[in-house]
Design an enzyme around this catalytic site. Structure first.
Site, PDB file in Angstrom:
ATOM      1  N   CYS A   1       0.816  -1.213   0.000  1.00  0.00           N
ATOM      2  CA  CYS A   1       0.000   0.000   0.000  1.00  0.00           C
ATOM      3  C   CYS A   1       0.855   1.271   0.000  1.00  0.00           C
ATOM      4  O   CYS A   1       1.995   1.252   0.459  1.00  0.00           O
ATOM      5  CB  CYS A   1      -0.870   0.031   1.242  1.00  0.00           C
ATOM      6  SG  CYS A   1      -1.849  -1.442   1.471  1.00  0.00           S
TER       7      CYS A   1
ATOM      8  N   ARG B   1       4.889   0.323  -6.218  1.00  0.00           N
ATOM      9  CA  ARG B   1       4.933  -0.561  -5.063  1.00  0.00           C
ATOM     10  C   ARG B   1       3.969  -1.740  -5.207  1.00  0.00           C
ATOM     11  O   ARG B   1       4.072  -2.704  -4.455  1.00  0.00           O
ATOM     12  CB  ARG B   1       4.579   0.231  -3.803  1.00  0.00           C
ATOM     13  CG  ARG B   1       5.617   1.267  -3.429  1.00  0.00           C
ATOM     14  CD  ARG B   1       5.070   2.231  -2.408  1.00  0.00           C
ATOM     15  NE  ARG B   1       4.709   1.575  -1.173  1.00  0.00           N
ATOM     16  CZ  ARG B   1       5.468   1.553  -0.077  1.00  0.00           C
ATOM     17  NH1 ARG B   1       6.622   2.142  -0.095  1.00  0.00           N
ATOM     18  NH2 ARG B   1       5.064   0.952   1.014  1.00  0.00           N
TER      19      ARG B   1
ATOM     20  N   TRP C   1      -2.977  -2.612  -1.473  1.00  0.00           N
ATOM     21  CA  TRP C   1      -2.559  -3.966  -1.862  1.00  0.00           C
ATOM     22  C   TRP C   1      -3.256  -4.880  -0.867  1.00  0.00           C
ATOM     23  O   TRP C   1      -2.929  -4.896   0.322  1.00  0.00           O
ATOM     24  CB  TRP C   1      -1.040  -4.078  -1.770  1.00  0.00           C
ATOM     25  CG  TRP C   1      -0.446  -5.329  -2.330  1.00  0.00           C
ATOM     26  CD1 TRP C   1      -0.155  -5.589  -3.637  1.00  0.00           C
ATOM     27  CD2 TRP C   1      -0.016  -6.484  -1.597  1.00  0.00           C
ATOM     28  NE1 TRP C   1       0.417  -6.831  -3.762  1.00  0.00           N
ATOM     29  CE2 TRP C   1       0.514  -7.404  -2.528  1.00  0.00           C
ATOM     30  CE3 TRP C   1      -0.041  -6.842  -0.249  1.00  0.00           C
ATOM     31  CZ2 TRP C   1       1.020  -8.651  -2.151  1.00  0.00           C
ATOM     32  CZ3 TRP C   1       0.457  -8.075   0.123  1.00  0.00           C
ATOM     33  CH2 TRP C   1       0.981  -8.966  -0.825  1.00  0.00           C
TER      34      TRP C   1
ATOM     35  N   ASN D   1      -1.669   1.983   5.979  1.00  0.00           N
ATOM     36  CA  ASN D   1      -0.744   0.923   5.526  1.00  0.00           C
ATOM     37  C   ASN D   1      -0.448   0.053   6.738  1.00  0.00           C
ATOM     38  O   ASN D   1      -0.336   0.570   7.849  1.00  0.00           O
ATOM     39  CB  ASN D   1       0.587   1.511   5.054  1.00  0.00           C
ATOM     40  CG  ASN D   1       0.484   2.194   3.716  1.00  0.00           C
ATOM     41  OD1 ASN D   1      -0.582   2.228   3.106  1.00  0.00           O
ATOM     42  ND2 ASN D   1       1.598   2.755   3.259  1.00  0.00           N
ATOM     43  N   GLY D   2      -0.247  -1.248   6.487  1.00  0.00           N
ATOM     44  CA  GLY D   2       0.124  -2.140   7.592  1.00  0.00           C
ATOM     45  C   GLY D   2      -0.977  -3.141   7.886  1.00  0.00           C
ATOM     46  O   GLY D   2      -1.935  -3.286   7.116  1.00  0.00           O
TER      47      GLY D   2
ATOM     48  N   GLU E   1      19.700 -16.127  -7.829  1.00  0.00           N
ATOM     49  CA  GLU E   1      19.186 -14.806  -8.171  1.00  0.00           C
ATOM     50  C   GLU E   1      18.658 -14.797  -9.614  1.00  0.00           C
ATOM     51  O   GLU E   1      17.611 -14.211  -9.898  1.00  0.00           O
ATOM     52  CB  GLU E   1      20.275 -13.749  -7.963  1.00  0.00           C
ATOM     53  CG  GLU E   1      19.918 -12.340  -8.367  1.00  0.00           C
ATOM     54  CD  GLU E   1      18.662 -11.778  -7.695  1.00  0.00           C
ATOM     55  OE1 GLU E   1      18.128 -12.400  -6.773  1.00  0.00           O
ATOM     56  OE2 GLU E   1      18.212 -10.718  -8.148  1.00  0.00           O
TER      57      GLU E   1
ATOM     58  N   LYS F   1      14.810 -13.888 -10.700  1.00  0.00           N
ATOM     59  CA  LYS F   1      14.488 -12.817 -11.656  1.00  0.00           C
ATOM     60  C   LYS F   1      13.569 -13.356 -12.735  1.00  0.00           C
ATOM     61  O   LYS F   1      12.572 -12.747 -13.075  1.00  0.00           O
ATOM     62  CB  LYS F   1      15.748 -12.263 -12.336  1.00  0.00           C
ATOM     63  CG  LYS F   1      16.601 -11.240 -11.654  1.00  0.00           C
ATOM     64  CD  LYS F   1      15.962  -9.999 -11.166  1.00  0.00           C
ATOM     65  CE  LYS F   1      15.273 -10.228  -9.852  1.00  0.00           C
ATOM     66  NZ  LYS F   1      15.802  -9.642  -8.666  1.00  0.00           N
TER      67      LYS F   1
ATOM     68  N   GLU G   1       9.955 -14.317 -11.371  1.00  0.00           N
ATOM     69  CA  GLU G   1       9.083 -13.248 -10.865  1.00  0.00           C
ATOM     70  C   GLU G   1       8.556 -12.332 -11.962  1.00  0.00           C
ATOM     71  O   GLU G   1       7.452 -11.827 -11.854  1.00  0.00           O
ATOM     72  CB  GLU G   1       9.755 -12.434  -9.749  1.00  0.00           C
ATOM     73  CG  GLU G   1      10.867 -11.532 -10.188  1.00  0.00           C
ATOM     74  CD  GLU G   1      11.448 -10.710  -9.045  1.00  0.00           C
ATOM     75  OE1 GLU G   1      10.687 -10.211  -8.210  1.00  0.00           O
ATOM     76  OE2 GLU G   1      12.686 -10.557  -9.000  1.00  0.00           O
TER      77      GLU G   1
ATOM     78  N   HIS H   1      21.251 -35.857  -7.907  1.00  0.00           N
ATOM     79  CA  HIS H   1      20.660 -36.483  -6.727  1.00  0.00           C
ATOM     80  C   HIS H   1      19.140 -36.391  -6.763  1.00  0.00           C
ATOM     81  O   HIS H   1      18.484 -36.506  -5.721  1.00  0.00           O
ATOM     82  CB  HIS H   1      21.241 -35.855  -5.453  1.00  0.00           C
ATOM     83  CG  HIS H   1      22.717 -36.089  -5.330  1.00  0.00           C
ATOM     84  ND1 HIS H   1      23.236 -37.320  -4.996  1.00  0.00           N
ATOM     85  CD2 HIS H   1      23.776 -35.290  -5.571  1.00  0.00           C
ATOM     86  CE1 HIS H   1      24.560 -37.250  -4.998  1.00  0.00           C
ATOM     87  NE2 HIS H   1      24.914 -36.022  -5.364  1.00  0.00           N
TER      88      HIS H   1
ATOM     89  N   LYS I   1       6.754  -3.954  -4.161  1.00  0.00           N
ATOM     90  CA  LYS I   1       8.159  -3.562  -4.078  1.00  0.00           C
ATOM     91  C   LYS I   1       8.692  -3.656  -2.664  1.00  0.00           C
ATOM     92  O   LYS I   1       9.809  -4.098  -2.430  1.00  0.00           O
ATOM     93  CB  LYS I   1       8.313  -2.140  -4.612  1.00  0.00           C
ATOM     94  CG  LYS I   1       9.749  -1.617  -4.604  1.00  0.00           C
ATOM     95  CD  LYS I   1      10.626  -2.401  -5.565  1.00  0.00           C
ATOM     96  CE  LYS I   1      12.070  -1.979  -5.552  1.00  0.00           C
ATOM     97  NZ  LYS I   1      12.929  -3.011  -6.161  1.00  0.00           N
TER      98      LYS I   1
HETATM   99  C1  F6R Z   1      13.043  -9.558  -5.983  1.00  0.00           C
HETATM  100  C2  F6R Z   1      12.910  -8.579  -4.937  1.00  0.00           C
HETATM  101  C3  F6R Z   1      12.608  -9.050  -3.568  1.00  0.00           C
HETATM  102  C4  F6R Z   1      13.327  -8.175  -2.526  1.00  0.00           C
HETATM  103  C5  F6R Z   1      12.871  -8.575  -1.123  1.00  0.00           C
HETATM  104  C6  F6R Z   1      13.613  -7.820  -0.040  1.00  0.00           C
HETATM  105  O1  F6R Z   1      13.412  -8.984  -7.185  1.00  0.00           O
HETATM  106  O2  F6R Z   1      13.014  -7.409  -5.153  1.00  0.00           O
HETATM  107  O3  F6R Z   1      12.927 -10.394  -3.409  1.00  0.00           O
HETATM  108  O4  F6R Z   1      14.700  -8.343  -2.665  1.00  0.00           O
HETATM  109  O5  F6R Z   1      11.500  -8.353  -0.995  1.00  0.00           O
HETATM  110  O6  F6R Z   1      13.416  -6.446  -0.168  1.00  0.00           O
HETATM  111  P1  F6R Z   1      14.358  -5.416   0.572  1.00  0.00           P
HETATM  112  O7  F6R Z   1      15.710  -5.523  -0.038  1.00  0.00           O
HETATM  113  O8  F6R Z   1      13.721  -4.089   0.347  1.00  0.00           O
HETATM  114  O9  F6R Z   1      14.386  -5.813   2.027  1.00  0.00           O
END
Ligand code: F6R
Length: 609
Positions: free
Chosen positions: A2, A27, A74, A100-101, A482, A486, A489, A505, A604
């Protein structure tokens, strides 16, 4: 997650609120709404779906006034719908608010309020706060807010308009970020810095349970008991354009391309490239401190956790310190008992990730020294950690982390190098070699970016893949994780990362004719072993692409395709090797028509557990 904005001043609030919500849209959200005092009443407009839906409503049915609040929701409690979108109000029509929260005891509070006759219209925990405040309100906003804080459990950032005090916005937060600032036309509030930058660069970060009262004349602050307090401001020098897309089609591509600069900016904070030396006073360790570190634990979520996996390798290999990297949401409930001499690294781009904050607080409560690696000045993690090593990635807007990951790995590498130096684990010549190698990283990145069409072409042939496997050993195994995250997602393609030696395995059963396997082979010391693993999948029909550290004929001969990064020290290879992986995920998602910057179901900044 949010987003909140608010404005009171001399201008029409509606366009300012909509502009702020536009900025916060990255976000992730599924409905949006605003409430504005129009001179006689507080009027609301809200709608499910994209912000454009709300804009369309406002076009047909505009509202104007100089004080208002806005929200992108959200969904957590109650489906995305008109009824559940914010703002929410109380039965007695005394106030409206955005939140928010998560209110953890909302069921109990709701039952109590229903017994007192409150009629609820939504399924949200937010409406419970609105009704509670309405119940406690007898003409004293601060009194009602402080009283409600004693009853509410959970996390919240609230912006509240009281009908009988219509030109003020009351804000309060706990475990959910909020910034306020005063610009030339009035006072602003936002849950995230980029939404403020167009109006002011001097912002005040709200502390837990602190209250801010915004009026056209200024901002007043109070503590949780309603006593006035002074709060300073922080100057934010992020470039406003850095939070804009410019000529790029997506933020993600812009942020991928910004990595040479983000890397250089971050590294230069900690390294004097001219002298080839680390800036010792930028690290929080005296010789004595560094010698006393017995063990390092790194925590983070998602991409930040993956950066931690590389950090672990650096702390072990360079500094010789035992190290574990853990997922914050697991670690916080693991019952782990810290040992004397442990150091906790807390990795977070936003500095607001709920699980990471909780794990950090757990360590602090146990007396463990915490070092944050964080991109946002003034964020909760940056404020609460004992020390902060900032990353200088600038605002990252795309949901998928790219430049933040790169800069996190950079800082972890440099921290490990510093500890290695202080503990006498590395000689001057090797230190210099690594620092010279770092100086060459931006050019190596640029050379990959200059050939990105090659990756685009490859993706145009492979985008119908249903499964993709990423394999590697050592640092490449961490990079593979990683790379797989990427891809999944943003393109929604099932992808898995496997330590190359582990495939046989069990997982190798999934390899069939044409399965795409991407082998990361940037570690010359492990290349021969990975080459055998490549051969194991190739003979079972896999279509193998290798990412190599310069020419590696013994690896390349087993692969259908090869992408080379410029030859570099194997400790430094992750900085460049991640870029083709990010580009690959990007182009696969674009080919599939996916919303690259805002993938489904994701947000985000994950400020709830
Ligand atoms: C993936 C991504 C998330 C963040 C995770 C932690 O591309 O962005 O996996 O890395 O939510 O977020 P932060 O770094 O803000 O704690």
């Amino acid at each position: 997650m949010c987003g909140i904005v608010g404005y009171t001043g001399t201008k029409n609030a509606t366009p300012i609120l909509i502009d702020g919500l536009d900025t916060l849209a990255y976000r992730g959200y599924d409905s949006a709404g605003i409430a504005v005092w129009n001179g006689t009443d507080i009027v609301m407009r809200k709608e499910k779906g994209q912000l454009q839906n709300l804009k369309d409503i406002l076009k047909n049915d505009p509202i104007s006034g100089s004080c208002g609040i806005g929200h992108t929701r959200w969904a957590t409690h109650g489906e995305p719908s008109y009824i559940n979108s914010h703002p929410h109000g109380d039965d007695k029509k005394q106030l409206v608010l955005v939140h928010n929260g998560i209110i953890e005891n909302y069921v109990r509070l709701k039952a109590m309020l229903q017994e007192r006759g409150c009629k609820f219209v939504s399924d949200t925990d937010t409406e419970v706060v609105a009704q509670l405040l309405g119940d406690l309100y007898h003409g004293d906003p601060i009194g009602a807010i402080t009283e409600s804080m004693r009853l509410i459990e959970g996390s919240f950032a609230l912006a509240i308009l009281f009908r009988d005090d219509p030109y003020r916005i009351y804000c309060v937060c706990k475990d959910s970020p909020m910034v306020v600032g005063y610009g030339k036309d009035g006072a602003h509030i936002a849950s995230d810095i980029p939404a403020m930058l167009a109006y002011t660069r001097d912002v005040t970060f709200m502390g837990d349970k602190q209250i801010a009262v915004l009026s056209p004349e200024g901002i007043a602050f109070y503590d949780e008991f309603g006593t006035p307090i002074d709060k300073g401001s922080t100057h934010i020098d992020w470039d406003l354009d850095a939070a804009k897309k410019g000529s790029y089609e997506h933020y993600m591509m812009k942020e991928i391309c910004e990595q040479p600069v983000a890397f250089r900016k971050t590294a230069e904070q900690y390294v004097n490239f001219k002298s080839g030396k680390l800036k010792a006073d930028c690290f929080p360790w005296s010789d004595e401190d560094a010698g006393a570190v017995k063990r390092i634990r790194i925590i983070g979520c998602g991409t930040a956790y993956h950066a931690g996996l590389l950090g672990k390798l650096y702390f072990k290999r360079l500094a010789g310190i035992p190290c574990e990297s853990e997922i914050a949401s697991e670690f916080r409930y693991s019952g782990y008992e810290f040992e004397p001499g442990e150091l906790l690294f807390v990795i977070s781009q936003s500095g607001e990730t709920a699980d990471t904050i909780a794990a950090m607080r757990m360590a602090k409560a146990a007396g463990v020294r915490t070092v944050a690696v964080c991109n946002v000045i003034g964020s909760t993690i940056a404020r609460e950690a004992d020390e902060v090593l900032f990353t200088y990635a600038g605002p990252e807007i795309a949901v998928a982390a790219t430049k933040s990951y790169l800069t996190q790995v950079t800082v972890l590498f440099l921290a490990a190098l510093r500890l290695a130096q202080v503990r006498g684990r590395i000689d001057d010549a090797r230190s210099r070699e690594l620092i010279d190698g770092l100086a060459a990283v931006p050019a190596a990145m640029e050379s990959i970016l200059a050939k990105k069409e090659k990756i685009q072409y490859f993706s145009s042939r492979e985008f119908s893949a249903r499964h993709v496997f990423f394999i590697g050993r050592g640092a490449d195994s961490a990079l593979a994780m990683e790379a797989a995250l990427k891809l999944k997602e943003i393109s929604y393609i099932h992808s898995e990362a496997y330590a190359a030696g582990e495939l046989k395995h069990g997982t190798i059963a999934l390899i069939e004719e044409g399965t795409l396997v991407i082998a990361l082979v940037t570690q010359p010391s492990l290349a021969a072993k990975t080459a055998s693993n490549i051969e194991e999948v190739r003979v079972r029909g896999a279509n193998v692409l290798a990412v190599t550290n310069g020419p590696m004929p013994d690896v390349e001969s087993h692969c259908a395709s090869v992408w080379r990064i410029e030859k570099t020290d194997e400790l430094l290879a992750p900085f460049t090797a991640i870029i083709p992986m990010q580009l690959f995920a990007y182009y696969m998602a674009v080919q599939k028509g996916c919303p690259v910057d805002k993938p489904r179901n994701l947000a985000k900044s994950v400020t709830v557990e």
